[in-house]
Design an enzyme around this catalytic site. Structure first.
Site, mmCIF file in Angstrom:
data_model
loop_
_atom_site.group_PDB
_atom_site.id
_atom_site.type_symbol
_atom_site.label_atom_id
_atom_site.label_comp_id
_atom_site.label_asym_id
_atom_site.label_seq_id
_atom_site.Cartn_x
_atom_site.Cartn_y
_atom_site.Cartn_z
ATOM 1 N N SER A 175 -3.975 3.304 3.214
ATOM 2 C CA SER A 175 -4.612 2.049 3.751
ATOM 3 C C SER A 175 -4.452 2.502 5.269
ATOM 4 O O SER A 175 -4.943 2.032 6.169
ATOM 5 C CB SER A 175 -3.801 1.242 4.192
ATOM 6 O OG SER A 175 -1.795 1.346 4.156
ATOM 7 N N LYS A 235 -1.472 3.116 14.010
ATOM 8 C CA LYS A 235 -1.907 2.260 12.989
ATOM 9 C C LYS A 235 -1.227 0.843 13.223
ATOM 10 O O LYS A 235 -0.222 0.728 13.565
ATOM 11 C CB LYS A 235 -1.384 2.795 11.260
ATOM 12 C CG LYS A 235 -1.702 2.312 10.848
ATOM 13 C CD LYS A 235 -1.430 2.506 8.948
ATOM 14 C CE LYS A 235 -2.258 2.128 7.229
ATOM 15 N NZ LYS A 235 -1.562 2.787 6.541
ATOM 16 N N SER A 294 -1.207 6.549 1.783
ATOM 17 C CA SER A 294 -1.760 5.829 2.132
ATOM 18 C C SER A 294 -2.430 6.411 3.761
ATOM 19 O O SER A 294 -3.333 6.094 4.571
ATOM 20 C CB SER A 294 -1.447 4.675 2.894
ATOM 21 O OG SER A 294 -1.718 3.860 1.758
#
Length: 519
Positions: A179, A79, A203
């Protein structure tokens, strides 16, 4: 090769260790696949040259029989809020669109030390503030399921009656969740075997639920946060996304353990987890929190929840209803604490030392103001402003201190459950299947998070481990998932039951068509 891209890490690793598969060959295939899935916008930065170099190094270790372990030569993604030496780390924000760190986050460094191959940095909501991966400076990430990419490149075992019609309308797609939506889509597509996400309020588990994969949030402090750009310091946890529970375990074993660079990391020595193939759950006590059954829950998710609870009962586990009375306050509590930490953590982005700087030279303060106005998106700016309001001297006790007290009550709910002979909690992960993009953006960011993170956020308040497990497809052909939660540092118990459920439900497997990589 197409079948291997959807195979478990253990199978691919075995082929690498005996010389039946070269790491460079599997890397070439995943690099090609990242090009095919570009319409989904899973990646912000593709690191193809790095991947090629690392795969060649793995080839050399394979040749001399000195592989570094089961992750050697395995393509992974990270990420884009983890620092990666020599590669952009943007947090999906204009503010950091040119930021290249000079060091690696600890969890990524440990993957690198295990021989894993970095394929790319994945998309997210700006600074991880969202539950859809739609508020990114680089555009929204799309879910693979029910997409044109799925139709074109993948074959699967989804019953024909569950396949819905696909359309090329740009707003007809479903969100990936957030996210960590980019990481979830990267893993789902097979362009990597596992990926790092981050989990502050769900997330990692939220996008894992919508994409039909495993999403693990470990106990706070089990994994180092060093090099993870912070959102809420006391809740942020590195997350793991993978297609199988055993894959998540391999990654967890590689990255867990003490880290002197992170004072919040547990100094207790980590004992690697080894899950058996045959698992007995007969003596387990499973709690079903009644407060998680709320009006927003879809009939599909409720049916899924009931079915798995019944499976557990039939296998000999004790399943009972428990109460978590402060659950409904969790989102409001989190909203206050989140904004307070955001206001503090993002105060360093002023354009002076690194990151975006506006073309403003009238004064230092004017430069600060314009840089932050132009560098941050609307969601980030709203949270900064509200957070500073909560932290004003006249508001501090009314908002921040009350939220901290409520956080303790929420954590006490979990302690009470464990003390009342509950080993694990079984809940929905998200209340619905992946929402349609149009429906999702019709709500403001705060309302989106309130609905999407209702079941996931309390685990972050308490710092306990939780995992998303895909169960089946909804009537419209989208993944439905459930969540397991366990006491702190009981990852082995958590993952054993997750693996048992995984074996029991047999979630549909996606696989590339034979001709996909030839296009």
């Amino acid at each position: 090769m197409n079948k291997l891209l959807s195979a478990p890490i253990k199978e691919v690793s075995q082929k690498i260790s005996v010389g039946d598969l070269r790491p460079s060959d599997i890397t070439k295939a995943t690099v090609k696949l990242t090009e095919l899935i570009k319409p989904l916008n899973a990646y912000i930065t593709l690191t193809h040259e790095t991947a090629k170099k690392e795969a060649e190094e793995s080839d050399a270790r394979q040749k001399y029989n000195v592989l570094l372990g089961k992750l050697d030569g395995i393509p992974i993604a990270v990420k884009d809020n983890y620092c990666t030496n020599g590669h952009l780390t943007t947090c999906a924000s204009k503010m950091l669109s040119n930021f290249v760190p000079v060091y690696n986050a600890t969890v990524y460094q440990r993957l690198k030390d295990s021989g894993a191959v970095l394929i790319g940095k994945t998309n997210l909501d700006e600074f991880a503030m969202g539950s859809g991966t739609i508020d990114s400076y680089y555009g929204a990430t799309r879910n693979l399921w029910n997409s044109d990419v799925l139709t074109r490149y993948y074959c699967n075992s989804v019953p024909k009656e569950k396949n819905t019609e696909h359309t090329t309308d740009q707003n007809s797609w479903h969100i990936a969740g957030g996210s960590s939506g980019g990481s979830a889509v990267a893993v789902t597509t097979g362009s990597c075997y596992a990926a790092l996400g981050s989990d502050t309020g769900g997330s990692t588990r939220n996008p894992a639920s919508y994409c039909g994969i495993i999403g693990l949030k470990s106990t706070y402090g089990l994994l180092s946060r060093y090099g993870l750009i912070p959102l809420v310091n006391s809740m942020d946890v590195p997350g793991i996304l993978a297609r199988k529970v055993d894959d998540a375990v391999l990654v967890l074993n590689a990255i867990a353990g003490p880290d002197r660079a992170d004072s919040t990391c547990s100094q207790k020595e980590y004992v690697p987890i080894d899950l058996p193939d045959s698992i007995d759950i007969g003596n387990l006590r499973i709690g079903i929190p009644k407060e998680y059954k709320v009006r927003h829950i879809s009939p599909d998710v409720q049916e899924c929840w009931d079915e798995v609870a019944q499976y557990l009962k039939e296998a000999g586990a004790s399943v009972s209803v428990v109460s978590m009375p402060h659950t409904s306050y969790s989102i409001a509590c989190y909203s206050v604490l989140n904004r307070c930490d955001v206001a503090s953590n993002l105060s360093c982005y002023d354009g002076m030392e690194y990151g975006y700087r506006a073309d403003e030279w009238n004064s230092v303060y004017a430069s600060y103001a314009r840089t932050r106005t132009e560098g941050f998106g609307d969601v980030v700016k709203e949270r900064i402003l509200v957070g500073n309001y909560f932290l004003l001297e006249q508001n501090y006790d009314e908002y921040y201190m009350k939220a901290m007290k409520m956080r303790r009550l929420i954590a006490n709910d979990f302690d009470a459950a464990w003390n009342n002979n509950v080993d694990l909690l079984l809940t929905p992960t998200t209340l619905t299947e992946a929402p349609n993009y149009d429906e999702f953006i019709s709500l403001d960011n705060q309302t989106q998070c309130l609905i999407q993170d209702y079941c996931t956020q309390p685990a972050n308040m308490a710092g306990i481990p939780a995992v998303n497990v895909p169960i089946k497809l909804s009537k419209s052909g989208l993944p439905l998932s459930l969540q397991l939660m366990a006491p702190s540092f009981h990852e082995e118990r958590l993952l054993k039951v997750a693996k048992w459920i995984e074996q029991r439900v047999n979630f549909p497997k996606l696989q590339l068509k034979e001709t996909s990589l030839d296009e």
